[in-house]
Design an enzyme around this catalytic site. Structure first.
Site, PDB file in Angstrom:
ATOM      1  N   GLU A 207       0.644  -1.443   0.173  1.00  0.00           N
ATOM      2  CA  GLU A 207       0.118  -0.135   0.219  1.00  0.00           C
ATOM      3  C   GLU A 207       1.031   1.655  -0.082  1.00  0.00           C
ATOM      4  O   GLU A 207       1.517   1.780   1.000  1.00  0.00           O
ATOM      5  CB  GLU A 207      -1.165   0.085   1.557  1.00  0.00           C
ATOM      6  CG  GLU A 207      -1.746  -1.117   1.666  1.00  0.00           C
ATOM      7  CD  GLU A 207      -3.332  -1.243   0.264  1.00  0.00           C
ATOM      8  OE1 GLU A 207      -3.034  -0.329  -0.535  1.00  0.00           O
ATOM      9  OE2 GLU A 207      -3.414  -2.251   0.342  1.00  0.00           O
TER      10      GLU A 207
ATOM     11  N   CYS B  84      -1.949   9.071   2.279  1.00  0.00           N
ATOM     12  CA  CYS B  84      -2.340   8.693   1.112  1.00  0.00           C
ATOM     13  C   CYS B  84      -2.680   9.336   0.140  1.00  0.00           C
ATOM     14  O   CYS B  84      -2.343   8.985  -0.788  1.00  0.00           O
ATOM     15  CB  CYS B  84      -1.533   7.140   1.644  1.00  0.00           C
ATOM     16  SG  CYS B  84      -3.295   6.929   1.963  1.00  0.00           S
TER      17      CYS B  84
HETATM   18  P1  NDP Z   1       8.410   4.883   4.858  1.00  0.00           P
HETATM   19  O1  NDP Z   1       8.442   3.884   3.661  1.00  0.00           O
HETATM   20  O2  NDP Z   1       9.619   5.840   4.773  1.00  0.00           O
HETATM   21  O3  NDP Z   1       8.338   4.019   6.013  1.00  0.00           O
HETATM   22  C1  NDP Z   1       7.085   2.725   6.097  1.00  0.00           C
HETATM   23  C2  NDP Z   1       7.812   1.638   7.067  1.00  0.00           C
HETATM   24  O4  NDP Z   1       8.561   1.381   6.038  1.00  0.00           O
HETATM   25  C3  NDP Z   1       8.171   1.771   8.264  1.00  0.00           C
HETATM   26  O5  NDP Z   1       7.622   1.267   9.563  1.00  0.00           O
HETATM   27  C4  NDP Z   1       9.853   1.285   8.051  1.00  0.00           C
HETATM   28  O6  NDP Z   1      10.415   2.010   8.901  1.00  0.00           O
HETATM   29  C5  NDP Z   1       9.594   0.629   7.133  1.00  0.00           C
HETATM   30  N1  NDP Z   1      10.754   0.378   6.090  1.00  0.00           N
HETATM   31  C6  NDP Z   1      11.682   1.609   5.592  1.00  0.00           C
HETATM   32  N2  NDP Z   1      12.888   1.045   5.303  1.00  0.00           N
HETATM   33  C7  NDP Z   1      12.519  -0.247   5.644  1.00  0.00           C
HETATM   34  C8  NDP Z   1      12.827  -1.209   4.833  1.00  0.00           C
HETATM   35  N3  NDP Z   1      13.905  -1.489   3.949  1.00  0.00           N
HETATM   36  N4  NDP Z   1      12.302  -2.796   4.222  1.00  0.00           N
HETATM   37  C9  NDP Z   1      11.071  -2.640   5.489  1.00  0.00           C
HETATM   38  N5  NDP Z   1      10.360  -1.933   6.508  1.00  0.00           N
HETATM   39  C10 NDP Z   1      11.413  -0.615   6.181  1.00  0.00           C
HETATM   40  O7  NDP Z   1       7.253   5.383   4.824  1.00  0.00           O
HETATM   41  P2  NDP Z   1       5.928   6.410   5.838  1.00  0.00           P
HETATM   42  O8  NDP Z   1       6.574   5.942   6.855  1.00  0.00           O
HETATM   43  O9  NDP Z   1       7.173   7.864   5.762  1.00  0.00           O
HETATM   44  O10 NDP Z   1       4.900   7.115   4.698  1.00  0.00           O
HETATM   45  C11 NDP Z   1       4.428   7.766   4.093  1.00  0.00           C
HETATM   46  C12 NDP Z   1       4.046   6.972   3.448  1.00  0.00           C
HETATM   47  O11 NDP Z   1       2.891   6.324   3.068  1.00  0.00           O
HETATM   48  C13 NDP Z   1       3.245   8.362   1.521  1.00  0.00           C
HETATM   49  O12 NDP Z   1       4.149   7.764   0.750  1.00  0.00           O
HETATM   50  C14 NDP Z   1       2.276   7.193   2.067  1.00  0.00           C
HETATM   51  O13 NDP Z   1       0.996   8.000   0.511  1.00  0.00           O
HETATM   52  C15 NDP Z   1       2.384   6.148   1.907  1.00  0.00           C
HETATM   53  N6  NDP Z   1       1.015   5.703   2.671  1.00  0.00           N
HETATM   54  C16 NDP Z   1       0.173   4.664   2.166  1.00  0.00           C
HETATM   55  C17 NDP Z   1      -1.334   4.468   1.955  1.00  0.00           C
HETATM   56  C18 NDP Z   1      -1.674   3.225   1.585  1.00  0.00           C
HETATM   57  O14 NDP Z   1      -2.588   2.645   2.616  1.00  0.00           O
HETATM   58  N7  NDP Z   1      -1.406   3.529   0.148  1.00  0.00           N
HETATM   59  C19 NDP Z   1      -1.100   4.960   3.364  1.00  0.00           C
HETATM   60  C20 NDP Z   1      -0.110   5.268   4.233  1.00  0.00           C
HETATM   61  C21 NDP Z   1       0.722   6.034   3.877  1.00  0.00           C
HETATM   62  P3  NDP Z   1      10.799   2.721   9.880  1.00  0.00           P
HETATM   63  O15 NDP Z   1      10.798   4.644   9.899  1.00  0.00           O
HETATM   64  O16 NDP Z   1      10.942   2.827  11.217  1.00  0.00           O
HETATM   65  O17 NDP Z   1      12.678   2.818   9.114  1.00  0.00           O
END
Ligand code: NDP
Length: 498
Positions: free
Chosen positions: A235, A269
């Site tokens: 997502e 999002c």
């Molecule tokens: P990120 O992609 O930065 O982080 C999301 C999660 O992924 C965090 O828990 C992060 O951990 C983790 N993560 C980061 N790198 C890795 C990796 N290599 N392997 C596994 N996990 C990893 O997103 P954001 O939290 O900044 O959220 C914002 C984004 O999410 C926007 O683009 C938004 O549009 C999208 N989004 C989409 C939704 C949907 O339903 N389509 C809903 C909500 C948001 P950590 O931060 O601890 O490093």
């Protein structure tokens, strides 16, 4: 090592949690796998009955949960309740009433000619094993909680990693499930740490990954998952558009655009990130929207009456400020906002509307995860759809018209996971409706029936009650050749003629 949680509005420290090491995480997966072997033996009805008990704890802690969400994300507590806590209670209740219909459905298949040979086939759904749920920061309660409930009710165990920005909400989710006496230990474990450190284990040890976050991280996860062929549900980001046709209810559309863009400081999002206005209404609509936006009250989200709070952290805030600068360089005109709010210490960006935008500009093409709304005009509905589709994302879309049939016709032309007619953003809160996108917005669906089907494997069971050898088994002798002649006749009967 600990991860500290900071309030982005006041910059105060909210608290901290212990980081999980990759080695500990490996062990957690082993325990989750052992717990799942017993958990899956319960009936769907029993599992759903256990999971719906989350509502008992949440009902007693609505305000605490809403405040924790607010203090980690920067959104007002009432918004946290409305958009996250209420939605989860509603979803838990819905899944309790509907999970069996999906997960215990036994779909009998029409085998045509083969049915006459006493053969039958049906499909049942099996839990996949251990699901990794990786959550984002923006809806740190509602998004992963929903995915966790669906995974558990389907008979999986879950390892859940919240965003490092929202670890206390992650801990609270674990508290909610821990309050259920008959939920076996090891069925849900929340782990804490940076995605770049824990990501490899979270992907390679899981039977399914349900990830919500940026498109960039989603791609990295999919690449890693290819090594173990671990299926992923992604997502990802969005650039949701709102198209206003001239016959729309403009009073409602203005308030919807304001809420749809600026709720949660635009960190949604599916928030309205592109506004397409018909040229005949553009000037008046823009003026009224800008006036309405200037009336929004920004401030510490826990203060009463605040509409718009803070961005989650300094990095996110700076990314958005850079995007606004980039938009100005491209020729966009700032109609309101456009800067960090100087009245506060925390990470506040004023609600920003950009005029004079063209579809090809970066501010229209790229996701700006903050309170920024570019406006573009169009001449015909067909042009609006073409402009909307000319974008890498396809999560949600919104068309505004009083001609519902025309709206539905246009909706079918839009590349998106959801098209709302005369609504924005909120269908995320509807547990029965599928949530997910196309193109760079992701793969797979969460919520409702489709969400359950993401966390199970279909098992095809074929039952044969024929008590003689099948005609097509060896030897390929004269009898076999004769039988194949009959088959040729059957084959020729399979042509459809008008
Ligand atoms: P990120 O992609 O930065 O982080 C999301 C999660 O992924 C965090 O828990 C992060 O951990 C983790 N993560 C980061 N790198 C890795 C990796 N290599 N392997 C596994 N996990 C990893 O997103 P954001 O939290 O900044 O959220 C914002 C984004 O999410 C926007 O683009 C938004 O549009 C999208 N989004 C989409 C939704 C949907 O339903 N389509 C809903 C909500 C948001 P950590 O931060 O601890 O490093």
């Amino acid at each position: 090592m600990v991860i500290k949680s900071t309030n982005p509005a006041t910059l105060e420290i909210n608290g901290e949690v212990e980081e999980t090491s990759p080695e500990a995480l490996e062990k957690i997966f082993d325990e989750a796998r052992a717990a799942q072997r017993k958990w899956r033996l319960l009936s769907t009805a029993k599992r759903a009955r256990i999971i719906v008990k989350v509502n008992e704890y949440i009902a007693d802690h609505i305000d605490d949960i809403s405040v924790i969400i607010s203090k980690e994300t920067g959104k007002p507590p009432l918004e946290a309740f409305n958009a996250e806590v209420y939605g989860i209670m509603d979803a838990a209740f819905y899944y309790y009433n509907n999970a069996e219909k999906v997960l215990d459905a036994k779909e009998e298949l029409d085998l045509g000619f083969y049915s006459s040979l006493d053969k039958s086939s049906f499909i049942v759904y099996k839990p996949v094993g251990v699901v990794s749920v990786i959550g984002p920061y923006n809806y740190p309660f509602a998004i992963p909680f929903n995915q966790i409930m669906q995974s558990l009710i389907a008979g999986n165990s879950v390892v859940f990693k919240p965003s490092s920005d929202t670890v206390l909400v992650g801990k609270k989710i674990q508290d909610v499930f821990d309050s259920i006496d008959d939920l076996p230990s090891g069925v849900l474990t929340t782990v804490f740490g940076s995605g770049s450190v824990l990501g490899n284990v979270l992907v390679s040890k899981a039977n399914r990954v349900v990830f919500t976050g940026s498109t960039e991280t989603g791609k990295a996860i999919m690449k890693k998952a290819a090594e173990t062929l671990t299926p992923v549900c992604l997502e990802l980001g969005g650039k949701s558009e709102m198209i206003i046709l001239p016959d729309a209810n403009l009073d409602r559309a203005i308030l919807a655009a304001r809420w749809g863009c600026f709720t949660n400081s635009g960190q949604v999002c599916s928030s309205v990130k592109r506004l397409y206005l018909h040229e005949s209404i553009a000037k008046d609509f823009t003026r009224r929207l800008v006036d309405a936006t200037k009336k929004l009250k920004q401030g510490n989200p826990t203060d009463p009456g605040v509409d718009v709070g803070a961005m989650v952290n300094e990095t996110q805030m700076n990314k958005v400020l850079q995007a606004i600068d980039g938009a100005k360089k491209e020729g966009a005109m700032v109609l309101c906002g456009g800067r960090r709010n100087p009245a506060f210490k925390g990470y506040f960006i004023e609600p920003t509307i950009l005029g004079n935008c063209k579809n090809a500009m970066q501010c229209v093409q790229r996701e700006i995860f903050g309170p920024v709304l570019p406006i573009i005009t169009f001449k015909t509905a067909g042009e609006a759809v073409a402009l909307a589709n000319n974008n890498p994302y396809g999560l949600t879309s919104s068309i505004w018209t009083e001609n519902y049939e025309e709206g539905i016709k246009l909706a079918k032309e839009i590349d998106s996971g959801t098209v709302m007619i005369n609504e924005v953003v909120y269908t995320f809160a509807l547990a029965p409706t599928p949530w997910g996108g196309v193109k760079s917005s992701g793969i797979g669906r969460t919520h409702g029936k489709m969400g359950f089907l993401e966390v199970v494997d279909p098992l095809h069971i074929h039952v044969d009650k024929y008590n003689a050898p099948d005609a097509w088994w060896m030897p390929y002798d004269k009898d076999f050749a004769e039988m194949m002649e009959n088959f040729k006749l059957i084959a020729k009967s399979l042509i459809v003629r008008d």
